[in-house]
Design a protein around this motif. Sequence first.
Motif: not given
Lengths: 273, 273, 273
Positions: A154, A157, A207, A209, A254, A256-258, B32-34, B50, B53-54, B58, B262, B265-266, B269-270, B273
């Motif tokens: 996808k 991914e 998560q 890139t 907890r 984050g991805s950053g 749904e992670a499109p 990023n 992704l956060s 995808g 940073t 992005v965090d 993500w929060e 998630n």
Amino acid sequence: MAETTTIDATTVERRSFDDASVAAIFRRVAAEAPFVYGLTNYIAANLSANVLLSAGAGPAIGAGADWPRIFPAGAGGVWINTATVMSNDLETVATVARTAHRAGTPWVLDPVANGAGATEYDAFVRSLLDHRPTIIRGNASELIALAGGDALGKGVETTADSTDAISHITDLAARTGAVVAVSGRVDYITDGRRVVAVEGGDVRLTQVTGAGCSLGALNAAVAAVADDPFDAAVAAHAAYARAADKAAAVLGPRGGSGSFATALVDGLWELAN
Amino acid sequence: MAETTTIDATTVERRSFDDASVAAIFRRVAAEAPFVYGLTNYIAANLSANVLLSAGAGPAIGAGADWPRIFPAGAGGVWINTATVMSNDLETVATVARTAHRAGTPWVLDPVANGAGATEYDAFVRSLLDHRPTIIRGNASELIALAGGDALGKGVETTADSTDAISHITDLAARTGAVVAVSGRVDYITDGRRVVAVEGGDVRLTQVTGAGCSLGALNAAVAAVADDPFDAAVAAHAAYARAADKAAAVLGPRGGSGSFATALVDGLWELAN
Amino acid sequence: MAETTTIDATTVERRSFDDASVAAIFRRVAAEAPFVYGLTNYIAANLSANVLLSAGAGPAIGAGADWPRIFPAGAGGVWINTATVMSNDLETVATVARTAHRAGTPWVLDPVANGAGATEYDAFVRSLLDHRPTIIRGNASELIALAGGDALGKGVETTADSTDAISHITDLAARTGAVVAVSGRVDYITDGRRVVAVEGGDVRLTQVTGAGCSLGALNAAVAAVADDPFDAAVAAHAAYARAADKAAAVLGPRGGSGSFATALVDGLWELAN
């Protein structure tokens, strides 16, 4: 269609950065500071270079003027992330692969987004196998598709689990002579006979890139200094998994991805320094 | 020249991430992670991926081989940041827009640096309107210029306030059928009839390269899962503003722009998630 | 071959960000927010833009449509990192240099990886001297090679110490009329007569990809607002060294290279805000 190989679970050996020989191979990168040259996509280029620098390698990325004909021969290792076709024509990419192979420079093929429906792209990716990559690494969908199996990614991914890819990568390794490594919840590395499992890592690796792409670059750096490409791939994957574990430990569940991206590079730096 | 529309301030409705329906739409991205496909500039590509992704999407970025003819049809959402002309010829960019439109994939036009004096570039940006973008987002200078108004950007920076752009974006929305969103101290989103204001954010958002470009990408991700592009644009802007508020709260007023990138992005993500 | 010049150590003057005049020049960037346009490689583009934004400049990067013919004339400063050949044909790069020179826009030449063995690339880099760069900056290997000396870089890494480059850069400055600055453990800036030394910095600067490239961009931003390019180059280098010192102080000796990149941008932001 690829022929299938039955892998007995008992033949899968676990390896990690706790193995002194694994850590020693990784640390040769920092000791020898190899020049590592790569073609990659511009999304992952910055992180890939920072991953290599954190491990102690000296990276150069990209194809301009006569770089593709000169740098692969002078480098200790080369990697090609095939999404570099967004910046380079196919002949330039093939030139880098050919030059590396002819010069005896170990080179890593990272077939990102292979099997995601772009058949012309996939055909080009497959054609690079003619230049005999030393290591091939990717996610399960990409490698199952490269092995001739039935997998539909996808975008970039995977839709398959790394365990599903074991028989496919073993075939691919046997057929191409390359070491093949699949990333996932557990990473598997094979030379067609042996299969090593590397555990660890964190969901946040998926998560960030370019995290997979940067692992491809790291394989090239370790292959530049290691005596054996199989050991190189195991060491690169084990160091990456350990760096991700360290990042997860620093940030907790907890973070984050950053922050995870930064902590991953810090983790590698700590392993190397 | 665009005709002007008088917007009564009382018709501007405020929305934020505190609205449960807004947050719910944003969180459908993570559920749904499109697959979201984009063309963007290589300065913003890493942050844009990023950000996606956060939020749980995808992403794949860039045009190589047959990607421009395949991926826009398979994706749930597409975005085109027109500064991608630094890596792609104009026909490739138009192909992605055309393919998305014909496949019914919602797509976002981000006309970065439009109106900054490069008239050939501006003409190309305008030509993409033929492929009926679902959402158009930019800063005030870019959108005033796209609407035919008199604005001169300074490179990629705006010289106008978002409030000055309201009548222009309402016109542009009415004329093109797109949802149009302008970023600024206050963001405004319109479909030509309704105007929603989203407050929040932080001056440091303007000090992180690609922050606006990444918001364009996020609009595509939300449009991929939302029932209505207007609601999608509102949710994307509200989530971004809230993520910036969270970043500012974590860092305080003296946290620098490096950490802010940073923390942004965090923050997303929060929220996801 | 370049003629050599004997530099008496006593003629080397030390400057730092503690000099009020140096800090004042750097802070004019934040006060005037110049538009700065650059061509660079896609590895360093994101960090370069963030460095410029942290200092208060408004950057635009890349060549698409008519940008190369328009933006160099409208900008306050321009920089060309020659590894941009990975995204641009040579004529486009030359157009930016020519347009900047003809418009009287100060421009910075950053000859990354010059002297690393790619002779066609090196010849192109040298040809840009025809367009009279205002400032030339690089590492020791790159500048010794550009001055006609005997230096072989290892990819983008230097194999020589900056002190070894002093006579070469003094020659290069005298011959070209440019201010020339070499980065290293100590940075040296010269206009062919005066030589200024800037101390400070941290080894982790060499472990962050694009850190040198971003310093090239920062030179263009300061040159856009300063009365004199020599003072501009000194101020840019002194601010960068101080930002690195601040980053090192925040992180301590065991902070990794990932965090260092973020802290470097934060450090510049603090100097400017």
